[in-house]
Scaffold this motif. Structure first.
Motif, PDB file in Angstrom:
ATOM      1  N   GLU A 308       0.823  -1.209   0.000  1.00  0.00           N
ATOM      2  CA  GLU A 308       0.000   0.000   0.000  1.00  0.00           C
ATOM      3  C   GLU A 308       0.860   1.263   0.000  1.00  0.00           C
ATOM      4  O   GLU A 308       0.563   2.236  -0.695  1.00  0.00           O
ATOM      5  CB  GLU A 308      -0.927   0.002   1.215  1.00  0.00           C
ATOM      6  N   ARG A 309       1.938   1.234   0.751  1.00  0.00           N
ATOM      7  CA  ARG A 309       2.848   2.383   0.781  1.00  0.00           C
ATOM      8  C   ARG A 309       3.492   2.595  -0.587  1.00  0.00           C
ATOM      9  O   ARG A 309       3.669   3.731  -1.034  1.00  0.00           O
ATOM     10  CB  ARG A 309       3.929   2.172   1.844  1.00  0.00           C
ATOM     11  N   ARG A 311       2.211   1.767  -3.490  1.00  0.00           N
ATOM     12  CA  ARG A 311       1.192   2.340  -4.388  1.00  0.00           C
ATOM     13  C   ARG A 311       1.013   3.834  -4.109  1.00  0.00           C
ATOM     14  O   ARG A 311       0.872   4.641  -5.041  1.00  0.00           O
ATOM     15  CB  ARG A 311      -0.136   1.598  -4.210  1.00  0.00           C
ATOM     16  N   SER A 312       1.024   4.195  -2.831  1.00  0.00           N
ATOM     17  CA  SER A 312       0.875   5.611  -2.469  1.00  0.00           C
ATOM     18  C   SER A 312       2.051   6.432  -2.992  1.00  0.00           C
ATOM     19  O   SER A 312       1.873   7.559  -3.467  1.00  0.00           O
ATOM     20  CB  SER A 312       0.772   5.760  -0.948  1.00  0.00           C
ATOM     21  N   GLN A 313       3.252   5.880  -2.916  1.00  0.00           N
ATOM     22  CA  GLN A 313       4.426   6.589  -3.412  1.00  0.00           C
ATOM     23  C   GLN A 313       4.372   6.755  -4.924  1.00  0.00           C
ATOM     24  O   GLN A 313       4.750   7.808  -5.458  1.00  0.00           O
ATOM     25  CB  GLN A 313       5.704   5.852  -2.997  1.00  0.00           C
ATOM     26  N   SER A 328       6.275  13.675  -0.969  1.00  0.00           N
ATOM     27  CA  SER A 328       6.230  12.603   0.029  1.00  0.00           C
ATOM     28  C   SER A 328       7.627  12.374   0.563  1.00  0.00           C
ATOM     29  O   SER A 328       8.620  12.668  -0.098  1.00  0.00           O
ATOM     30  CB  SER A 328       5.686  11.300  -0.579  1.00  0.00           C
TER      31      SER A 328
END
Length: 337
Positions: A308-309, A311-313, A328
């Protein structure tokens, strides 16, 4: 000609005297470190099964046990407890092989010396560390420093890094962005990062929320007791329910619907921002001399969190290319290259 030789002899004697004085000072400070700084806790084994909450608690607690407060008896003075722990360490070393014993002794001294220097807010000079090492083992300095650095990293969650300065020296850098490089409050003292990571680890092992009772069981196993000032962590209740909550590393709240009121701990926003479930799991695994996958359910959850991290990045990277950029950030011994 004789006058020139006498001059050279005078300079040589002066240098020898300066080296002896420097070595004497470093040895004296190392002895002070052994008396003033609590011995860093030794790592302990943990059960590989995480199905039992009792096993999780015992594993996390035994791995982070702090000798400075190892006795549950409040009548024991910190100095008495500390000296008992040093005696235990030395007895263990005396039973080991001569070469290994010498390396272990020097590793222990270097470790305590670096922590003492950090506590006193003084520079950790390589020249001073070399003075502590027996000349016979000077060629193994890097090995000894690495061992001491790894243990400091595991126990206190700080990394030993070479300082960017003209004089060869080292800094202890907190793995979390706690103020004052892990001290929580201004002034002298040892880093609290290891305790924070241990609490975050317990919260994660307990399903991302841990009861106050579970946290105090962990702290008691570490030699930290409610109402009893600790040599490293100070007043523990204030630290975990006020300081770390104010700094947003922990959330401390009443359990919904509890009567009488019960309280629990969760990760705070800063913890989510500055570390991850996988990093905390790796920290806990190192404490227990095992691998993160030994905590099977938590390891799978940590992997999902990493995905998930990532994908967020990627999304943040794509947004960075748009007219409205989104930034970020990501949050032991590392020699300079």
């Amino acid at each position: 000609m004789p006058r020139r030789q006498n001059k050279h002899k005078t300079h040589a004697k002066r240098r020898e005297k300066q080296n002896e004085t420097r070595k004497s000072e470093a040895t004296g400070e190392a002895a002070a470190a052994a008396q003033e700084s609590p011995p860093a806790p030794q790592r302990g084994p943990v059960a590989h099964s995480c199905s039992s909450s009792q096993e999780e608690l015992q594993g996390a607690a035994s791995a982070t046990a702090t000798p400075a407060g190892g006795s549950s008896s409040k009548s024991d003075s910190p100095t008495t407890i500390q000296m008992q722990e040093w005696e235990n360490v030395f007895r263990t070393l005396l039973r080991s092989d001569s070469s290994d014993r010498n390396i272990s002794m020097m590793t222990l001294l270097l470790e305590q010396y670096m922590l003492y220097k950090f506590k006193m807010k003084k520079p950790i000079l390589k020249a001073d560390l070399l003075q502590i090492i027996d000349p016979t083992y000077e060629d193994r300095f890097d090995e000894i420093l690495k061992k001491a650095s790894e243990h400091i990293s595991v126990v206190f969650a700080v990394e030993v890094k070479e300082a960017d300065s003209d004089v060869p020296s080292y800094n202890l850098i907190s793995k979390l962005k706690l103020p004052n490089n892990g001290r929580v409050r201004p002034g002298r003292g040892l880093p609290k990062t290891g305790l924070v990571m241990a609490i975050l680890g317990m919260i994660f092992l307990k399903g991302n929320r841990a009861s106050e009772e579970d946290i105090w069981k962990l702290l008691n196993a570490m030699g930290v007791y409610d109402g009893r000032r600790h040599l490293v962590y100070g007043e523990p209740r204030k630290l975990i329910t006020k300081d770390l909550v104010r700094l947003q590393y922990l959330e401390y709240q009443q359990v919904p619907g509890s009567d009488p009121a019960c309280y629990e701990f969760l990760w705070g926003p800063k913890a989510h921002a500055e570390t991850s479930k996988m990093k905390v799991l790796v920290f806990m695994a190192k404490l227990n001399d095992t691998v993160p996958s030994a905590f099977a359910p938590q390891y799978e959850e940590a992997l999902r969190d990493e995905q998930e991290r990532a994908r967020s990045q990627r999304a943040a990277g794509a947004a960075f290319q748009s007219p409205r950029p989104a930034f970020s950030s990501t949050c032991s011994y590392h020699p300079k290259k």
